[in-house]
Design a protein around this motif. Structure first.
Motif, PDB file in Angstrom:
ATOM      1  N   LYS A  54       0.131   6.640  -4.984  1.00 30.57           N
ATOM      2  CA  LYS A  54      -1.281   6.331  -4.707  1.00 30.57           C
ATOM      3  C   LYS A  54      -1.394   5.337  -3.554  1.00 30.57           C
ATOM      4  O   LYS A  54      -2.243   5.471  -2.653  1.00 30.57           O
ATOM      5  N   GLY A  55      -0.511   4.319  -3.538  1.00 33.85           N
ATOM      6  CA  GLY A  55      -0.542   3.344  -2.451  1.00 33.85           C
ATOM      7  C   GLY A  55      -0.212   3.969  -1.113  1.00 33.85           C
ATOM      8  O   GLY A  55      -0.826   3.658  -0.085  1.00 33.85           O
ATOM      9  N   ILE A  56       0.778   4.877  -1.083  1.00 36.51           N
ATOM     10  CA  ILE A  56       1.149   5.546   0.167  1.00 36.51           C
ATOM     11  C   ILE A  56      -0.016   6.368   0.685  1.00 36.51           C
ATOM     12  O   ILE A  56      -0.317   6.379   1.891  1.00 36.51           O
ATOM     13  N   THR A  57      -0.683   7.071  -0.220  1.00 38.21           N
ATOM     14  CA  THR A  57      -1.837   7.892   0.190  1.00 38.21           C
ATOM     15  C   THR A  57      -2.934   7.026   0.796  1.00 38.21           C
ATOM     16  O   THR A  57      -3.509   7.353   1.843  1.00 38.21           O
ATOM     17  N   LEU A  58      -3.248   5.905   0.145  1.00 35.38           N
ATOM     18  CA  LEU A  58      -4.287   5.005   0.669  1.00 35.38           C
ATOM     19  C   LEU A  58      -3.862   4.412   2.010  1.00 35.38           C
ATOM     20  O   LEU A  58      -4.689   4.265   2.929  1.00 35.38           O
ATOM     21  N   ALA A  59      -2.573   4.054   2.153  1.00 34.51           N
ATOM     22  CA  ALA A  59      -2.095   3.465   3.403  1.00 34.51           C
ATOM     23  C   ALA A  59      -2.227   4.451   4.547  1.00 34.51           C
ATOM     24  O   ALA A  59      -2.592   4.083   5.673  1.00 34.51           O
ATOM     25  N   ARG A  60      -1.928   5.723   4.285  1.00 31.91           N
ATOM     26  CA  ARG A  60      -2.056   6.727   5.330  1.00 31.91           C
ATOM     27  C   ARG A  60      -3.502   6.901   5.778  1.00 31.91           C
ATOM     28  O   ARG A  60      -3.766   7.278   6.922  1.00 31.91           O
ATOM     29  N   LYS A  61      -4.443   6.650   4.878  1.00 29.86           N
ATOM     30  CA  LYS A  61      -5.867   6.731   5.217  1.00 29.86           C
ATOM     31  C   LYS A  61      -6.362   5.459   5.908  1.00 29.86           C
ATOM     32  O   LYS A  61      -7.515   5.393   6.337  1.00 29.86           O
ATOM     33  N   GLY A  62      -5.499   4.442   5.988  1.00 27.90           N
ATOM     34  CA  GLY A  62      -5.909   3.184   6.593  1.00 27.90           C
ATOM     35  C   GLY A  62      -6.617   2.257   5.639  1.00 27.90           C
ATOM     36  O   GLY A  62      -7.165   1.238   6.056  1.00 27.90           O
ATOM     37  N   GLU A  63      -6.614   2.589   4.323  1.00 24.63           N
ATOM     38  CA  GLU A  63      -7.292   1.761   3.325  1.00 24.63           C
ATOM     39  C   GLU A  63      -6.273   0.768   2.752  1.00 24.63           C
ATOM     40  O   GLU A  63      -5.938   0.787   1.560  1.00 24.63           O
ATOM     41  N   CYS A  64      -5.798  -0.112   3.627  1.00 25.08           N
ATOM     42  CA  CYS A  64      -4.712  -1.013   3.234  1.00 25.08           C
ATOM     43  C   CYS A  64      -5.159  -2.082   2.244  1.00 25.08           C
ATOM     44  O   CYS A  64      -4.330  -2.624   1.499  1.00 25.08           O
ATOM     45  N   GLY A  65      -6.440  -2.424   2.233  1.00 17.79           N
ATOM     46  CA  GLY A  65      -6.906  -3.430   1.285  1.00 17.79           C
ATOM     47  C   GLY A  65      -6.651  -3.022  -0.142  1.00 17.79           C
ATOM     48  O   GLY A  65      -6.311  -3.855  -0.998  1.00 17.79           O
ATOM     49  N   ASP A  66      -6.793  -1.719  -0.435  1.00 20.58           N
ATOM     50  CA  ASP A  66      -6.514  -1.207  -1.785  1.00 20.58           C
ATOM     51  C   ASP A  66      -5.061  -0.803  -1.939  1.00 20.58           C
ATOM     52  O   ASP A  66      -4.527  -0.807  -3.055  1.00 20.58           O
ATOM     53  N   ALA A  67      -4.431  -0.455  -0.816  1.00 21.51           N
ATOM     54  CA  ALA A  67      -3.062   0.053  -0.906  1.00 21.51           C
ATOM     55  C   ALA A  67      -2.047  -1.050  -1.150  1.00 21.51           C
ATOM     56  O   ALA A  67      -1.072  -0.848  -1.885  1.00 21.51           O
ATOM     57  N   VAL A  68      -2.215  -2.218  -0.543  1.00 23.51           N
ATOM     58  CA  VAL A  68      -1.197  -3.267  -0.605  1.00 23.51           C
ATOM     59  C   VAL A  68      -0.863  -3.692  -2.024  1.00 23.51           C
ATOM     60  O   VAL A  68       0.328  -3.773  -2.389  1.00 23.51           O
ATOM     61  N   PRO A  69      -1.842  -3.973  -2.923  1.00 20.78           N
ATOM     62  CA  PRO A  69      -1.453  -4.377  -4.282  1.00 20.78           C
ATOM     63  C   PRO A  69      -0.626  -3.320  -4.999  1.00 20.78           C
ATOM     64  O   PRO A  69       0.328  -3.638  -5.716  1.00 20.78           O
ATOM     65  N   LEU A  70      -0.980  -2.013  -4.812  1.00 23.36           N
ATOM     66  CA  LEU A  70      -0.234  -0.946  -5.466  1.00 23.36           C
ATOM     67  C   LEU A  70       1.179  -0.851  -4.917  1.00 23.36           C
ATOM     68  O   LEU A  70       2.151  -0.687  -5.671  1.00 23.36           O
ATOM     69  N   LEU A  71       1.308  -0.936  -3.599  1.00 17.96           N
ATOM     70  CA  LEU A  71       2.622  -0.820  -2.981  1.00 17.96           C
ATOM     71  C   LEU A  71       3.517  -2.004  -3.343  1.00 17.96           C
ATOM     72  O   LEU A  71       4.721  -1.835  -3.583  1.00 17.96           O
ATOM     73  N   GLU A  72       2.954  -3.236  -3.356  1.00 14.68           N
ATOM     74  CA  GLU A  72       3.753  -4.402  -3.740  1.00 14.68           C
ATOM     75  C   GLU A  72       4.232  -4.280  -5.185  1.00 14.68           C
ATOM     76  O   GLU A  72       5.383  -4.610  -5.509  1.00 14.68           O
ATOM     77  N   GLU A  73       3.342  -3.775  -6.079  1.00 18.93           N
ATOM     78  CA  GLU A  73       3.730  -3.616  -7.490  1.00 18.93           C
ATOM     79  C   GLU A  73       4.830  -2.573  -7.621  1.00 18.93           C
ATOM     80  O   GLU A  73       5.814  -2.774  -8.341  1.00 18.93           O
TER      81      GLU A  73
END
Length: 446
Positions: free
Chosen positions: A55-74
């Protein structure tokens, strides 16, 4: 995406040769190395953290890093995967958190191929190798220069000591860094520094000395001398064009001389009394009043000596922090007196007795002597006795030779160099009624 800031516990704002990355990145290194060593097996079903990672990778690819970073760090905290780490590094890069981005790219770029890697992981490793150099080039650095003689130097950035201040300290662009610089016997200096991407800032420690708290002892002379005694070459240049204002002919004359001065400084103002000497030596030169015929040429020469006494004011403008170089501007008034020697003149004629180059004219011996020179060597009332070494009377006797004359300098400009606090070397130039003043001298503080 707005820049995301983390707490001091979550992110180290500087990196150096021996400084680790953020806490969770250190944890990531341990987890990743363990996985690479075979301590974790590839599960048959979805590994823990896989859902957050995807889910974090998908958000990051869309440029939605504000939501992606917590998921990716976890997800990275649970299980390291190159694809997850590179997606997280990309978000850090977008937020200009280049130190964390470079740390993650570096971890992934060094990973060897592993059977547990997916196609996305293998692509992420190649991406990390390409991105690492670009991101590191963007990271600004802060380097400190410590002058000789400084002892007990201590520098902190955001409260953290800098162990190797002369080595470039990597920092994130845009961060407001609180820098404190200290040294033994010096006043503490604080600065807030913000660097831009690619910037290589060099800060030289220039700390003011501490005021002495010791009991007052014997009086010592101040850094600025209260009185200066100077000696200088002070000559004059009388250009030919200046003579041509009043007549034709003439030549450029250099009148050498010297001067002694007594200088009383008052802040940046120098109050100066000067006594000078100059030798006005003019070799035989053709000259005639402007607008008169060629027959009026005479040959003039001089061997005058002159004394000048002047009162001068000069303002000093420091050109560097140590005030070793100073621009000087001012002016002066005084009086001059000529003594010894004189101003001489004699009628002149051209070879062949026809107008020619006046610098080839010869002095007349007497009226019409040599024969045929009567048009040039004449007996008119105004120059009947201008033969031989006729000496021109002074101004007070109706002649042209100066006796007592005003000495005016405005403006006087120059530069001064102080190799030591009590020695000054001065270079000056100024227009005067006697010609262009040129001076080069040295002063000693008393």
């Amino acid at each position: 995406m707005p820049k995301r800031r983390t707490s001091a516990a979550g992110r180290d704002r500087r990196t150096g040769p021996d400084r680790p990355g953020p806490t969770w990145i250190r944890r990531l290194l341990g987890v990743g190395l363990a996985a690479l060593a075979g301590f974790s097996a590839t599960p048959a079903r979805a590994a823990p953290g896989e859902a957050q990672a995807q889910k974090g990778i998908t958000l990051a690819r869309k440029g939605e890093c504000g939501d992606a970073v917590p998921l990716l760090e976890e997800a990275e905290g649970i299980r390291h995967r190159p694809e997850t780490a590179v997606a997280l590094a990309g978000c850090y890069e977008m937020a200009a958190e280049l130190l964390q981005a470079a740390a993650l790219y570096g971890v992934v770029a060094e990973e060897p191929p592993d059977r547990s890697h997916t196609r996305g992981d293998r692509a992420a490793i190649q991406t990390a190798k390409k991105k690492l150099g670009d991101v590191e080039a963007r990271i600004p650095t802060l380097t400190f220069v410590i002058p000789k003689g400084y002892e007990g130097v201590a520098i902190t950035i955001d409260g953290e000591p800098v162990e190797q201040p002369t080595e470039p300290q990597k920092v994130d662009p845009g961060d407001e860094l609180s820098v404190v610089m200290k040294a033994k016997g010096k006043k503490e200096r604080k600065e807030t520094i913000t660097l831009e991407e690619h910037e290589r800032r060099v800060v030289t420690l220039d700390l003011a000395p501490l005021e002495s708290t010791a009991a007052p002892g014997p009086a010592v002379p101040s850094k600025e001398p209260r009185l200066w005694l100077g000696a200088a070459y002070r000559g004059y240049v009388i250009p030919r064009f200046a003579m041509n204002i009043f007549g034709d002919g003439g030549r450029t004359v250099i009148a050498p001389g010297g001067a002694l001065s007594l200088v009383r400084p008052s802040g940046n103002l120098d109050i100066t009394f000067t006594l000078g000497y100059a030798a006005f030596l003019l070799p035989p030169t053709p000259f005639k009043p402007r607008g008169t015929p060629d027959t009026e040429y005479e040959i003039v020469w001089a061997d005058l000596s002159s004394l000048q006494a002047s009162f001068e004011l000069v303002w000093n403008i420091p050109l560097d922090r140590a005030q070793r170089f100073r621009f000087r501007i001012g002016g002066g008034l005084g009086v001059g007196y000529t003594f010894l020697g004189g101003l001489y003149r004699t009628q002149a004629y051209p070879p062949g007795f026809t107008p020619a180059d006046p610098y080839t004219y010869r002095p007349c011996i007497a009226p019409n002597d040599p024969p045929g020179s009567f048009r040039y060597c004449n007996q008119l009332d105004k120059d009947v006795d201008h033969y031989g070494a006729y000496e021109e009377p002074s101004w007070f006797d109706g002649g042209a030779r100066p006796l007592v004359y005003p000495w005016v300098v405005l403006p006087r400009v120059g530069v001064s160099f102080r190799p030591t606090p009590r020695v000054a070397i001065d270079l000056d130039v100024a227009p005067t009624l006697s010609g262009i003043l040129t001076g080069l001298g040295v002063r000693f503080g008393l």
